[in-house]
Design an enzyme around this catalytic site. Structure first.
Site, PDB file in Angstrom:
ATOM      1  CB  CYS A  99      50.094  57.856  11.900  1.00  0.00           C
ATOM      2  SG  CYS A  99      51.075  56.449  11.399  1.00  0.00           S
ATOM      3  CG  ASN A 151      46.005  58.275  11.636  1.00  0.00           C
ATOM      4  OD1 ASN A 151      46.431  57.189  12.018  1.00  0.00           O
ATOM      5  ND2 ASN A 151      45.081  58.947  12.278  1.00  0.00           N
ATOM      6  N   GLY A 152      46.167  55.608   9.267  1.00  0.00           N
ATOM      7  CA  GLY A 152      45.124  54.626   8.983  1.00  0.00           C
ATOM      8  C   GLY A 152      45.712  53.357   8.395  1.00  0.00           C
TER       9      GLY A 152
END
Ligand code: SF4
Length: 467
Positions: A7, A106-107
């Site tokens: 992302c 993100n992650g």
């Protein structure tokens, strides 16, 4: 080459309406996720618009105009956890007793399953199957229980474990947050009174802003009228920056944790030429991913460079191919050889990585059909032998050709005359950071966070943090 990024996130505070800047930033981050895109802005309350598709497909001028407000966040997504459906698109919003929240993540959390079970037992229902919903719901609970925003964020960070770079709106307050190991990138830029928090520094270039610095591992940055404020939670002695960002995910022109990706890739090319020299006539990159490595290989070997493969720029997205025959043609639609350049030549074919091996096999075969005499493959990432649990689309060892095959066996499988991967030492040298400051989980099988059934790298256990 076949991997999908996780992302991209961005948050902007500006004296002017931010939706157009967010749109530009998301276009710049498009390589990090092509499934969905979304923007949330604060305009008296938080308003979000998101949908499936590329940034330019999701947003029209009319939509951007309606997203008033001078503070906002944006997100592009490729699903690694949670299905590719509209309800999993981000930013994700929720309402609390103190107002609305919007989050871009993100992650990937390694304790998402445990947390989901824990809160289901307490009667919570989840409307998506993303880790991001878990984060925002825990945060909302903390705020509901009366914690101030920064304290609620710290408390949430103590409960979640894994990789996360977050952009967050709590009403009109903008935060950028990076996990205590700094696994995923996140940086801060500035132009006049405008502040930008983004996954990659290329966003600052596109918005004519200066990069100020990276968000530090475990740091919470708040941007507001009075500029930037920083808070943090305790962090382990060593971070664990994902090495894959420099060699694969980030754009070559991005600076991540003070290191330019292009420099890393070119230096790996130099090292590959020294570690795996070969008598050859031409170095050919797999476009565009192998280009910087190939330039480095030429520089150190003295062999000439040739764009022997041309990429079709209009086939960026791999759509679902209903028939096998269409899938078979997919690589040939994307890449075409310049036959007169490769015919009769001993080629060094350079790319960033081999994951499953299927794409590389097809590329080698394209070059052979075009008349290449020999094809020597050189790879800028060491053998990927183990899964990633932190947000990259490599979930099982079965997906990875190098998990149970030797270099010789892989060479046979892809049909190359020789095959050379950069060594782990060479990779670390090219990045220029202490090995202990990097996550090398997928190439060593040792992870910086405890993962059930996997080896923990040799440092303190990262279970919980004490404030
Ligand atoms: S396991 Fe590999 S891809 Fe995943 S975060 Fe670590 S280095 Fe990056």
């Amino acid at each position: 080459m076949p991997l999908k990024e996780a992302c991209g996130v961005v948050g902007i505070y500006s004296p002017e309406q931010v939706s157009y800047d967010l749109f530009t930033a998301l276009r710049v981050l498009q390589h990090r996720g092509q499934e969905s895109a979304g923007i949330s802005v604060f305009d008296g309350t938080i308003k979000t618009y998101k949908d499936m598709g590329l940034v330019t497909e999701v947003f029209r001028e009319k939509t951007l105009e309606k997203l008033k407000g001078n503070i906002g966040i944006g997100h592009v997504r490729y699903s690694t956890e949670g299905a590719s459906v509209q309800r999993n698109a981000q930013p994700i919003e929720t309402s609390t007793t103190i107002g609305k929240l919007a989050l871009g993540h993100n992650g990937e959390l390694v304790n998402a399953g445990t947390l989901r079970e824990k809160y289901k037992e307490k009667g919570w229902g989840f409307f998506s199957n993303t880790d991001s919903e878990i984060i925002i719901r825990i945060l909302a609970k903390e705020l509901h229980e009366g914690r101030k925003p920064v304290s609620a964020i710290k408390s949430t960070m103590r409960e979640i474990s894994g990789s996360y770079s977050l952009v967050l709106l709590i009403n009109n307050r903008l935060f950028g947050i990076r996990d205590p190991l700094g696994i995923k990138p996140l940086a801060i830029g500035k132009k006049g009174d405008k502040y930008i928090i983004a996954s990659e520094s290329v966003v600052f270039d596109a918005l004519d802003a200066e990069m100020l610095r990276d968000v530090r591992p475990g740091e919470i940055v708040e941007i507001g009228e009075n500029g930037m404020r920083s808070y943090s939670i305790p962090t382990p002695e060593h971070p664990a920056h994902c090495f894959f960002e420099w060699v694969y995910f980030a754009r070559s022109d991005s600076v991540i944790d003070s290191v330019l990706s292009y420099d890393v890739r070119k230096k790996i090319g130099n090292i590959l030429a020294k570690e795996h020299p070969v008598d050859a006539d031409l170095v050919v990159p797999v476009p565009d991913s192998g280009r910087s490595y190939a330039i480095g290989y030429c520089e150190a070997s003295g062999i000439g460079y040739g764009e022997g493969l041309i990429k079709n720029r209009y086939v960026e997205r791999t759509f679902i191919m209903p028939k096998q025959i269409m899938r078979e043609y997919n690589v040939s639609v994307k890449l075409n050889p310049i036959k007169s350049m490769v015919r009769g030549k001993r080629i060094v074919l350079v790319d960033d990585s081999i994951v499953r091996g299927t794409t590389m096999r097809k590329i080698v075969s394209i070059l052979r059909k075009a008349g290449a005499k020999e094809v020597h493959v050189r790879i800028g990432c060491p053998k990927i032998i183990a899964p990633c649990y932190f947000g990259i689309d490599m979930k099982t060892r079965a997906q990875l050709i190098a998990s149970d095959k030797s270099v010789e066996e892989i060479k046979e499988s892809i049909g190359a005359d020789s095959l050379g991967y950069v060594s782990i030492e060479g990779l670390v040298d090219a990045i220029g950071k202490d090995r202990k400051d990097l996550c090398l989980g997928c190439i060593t099988g040792e992870y910086p966070i405890k993962v059930e059934g996997e080896k923990l790298r040799g440092q303190e256990v990262l279970d919980r943090y004490i404030d």
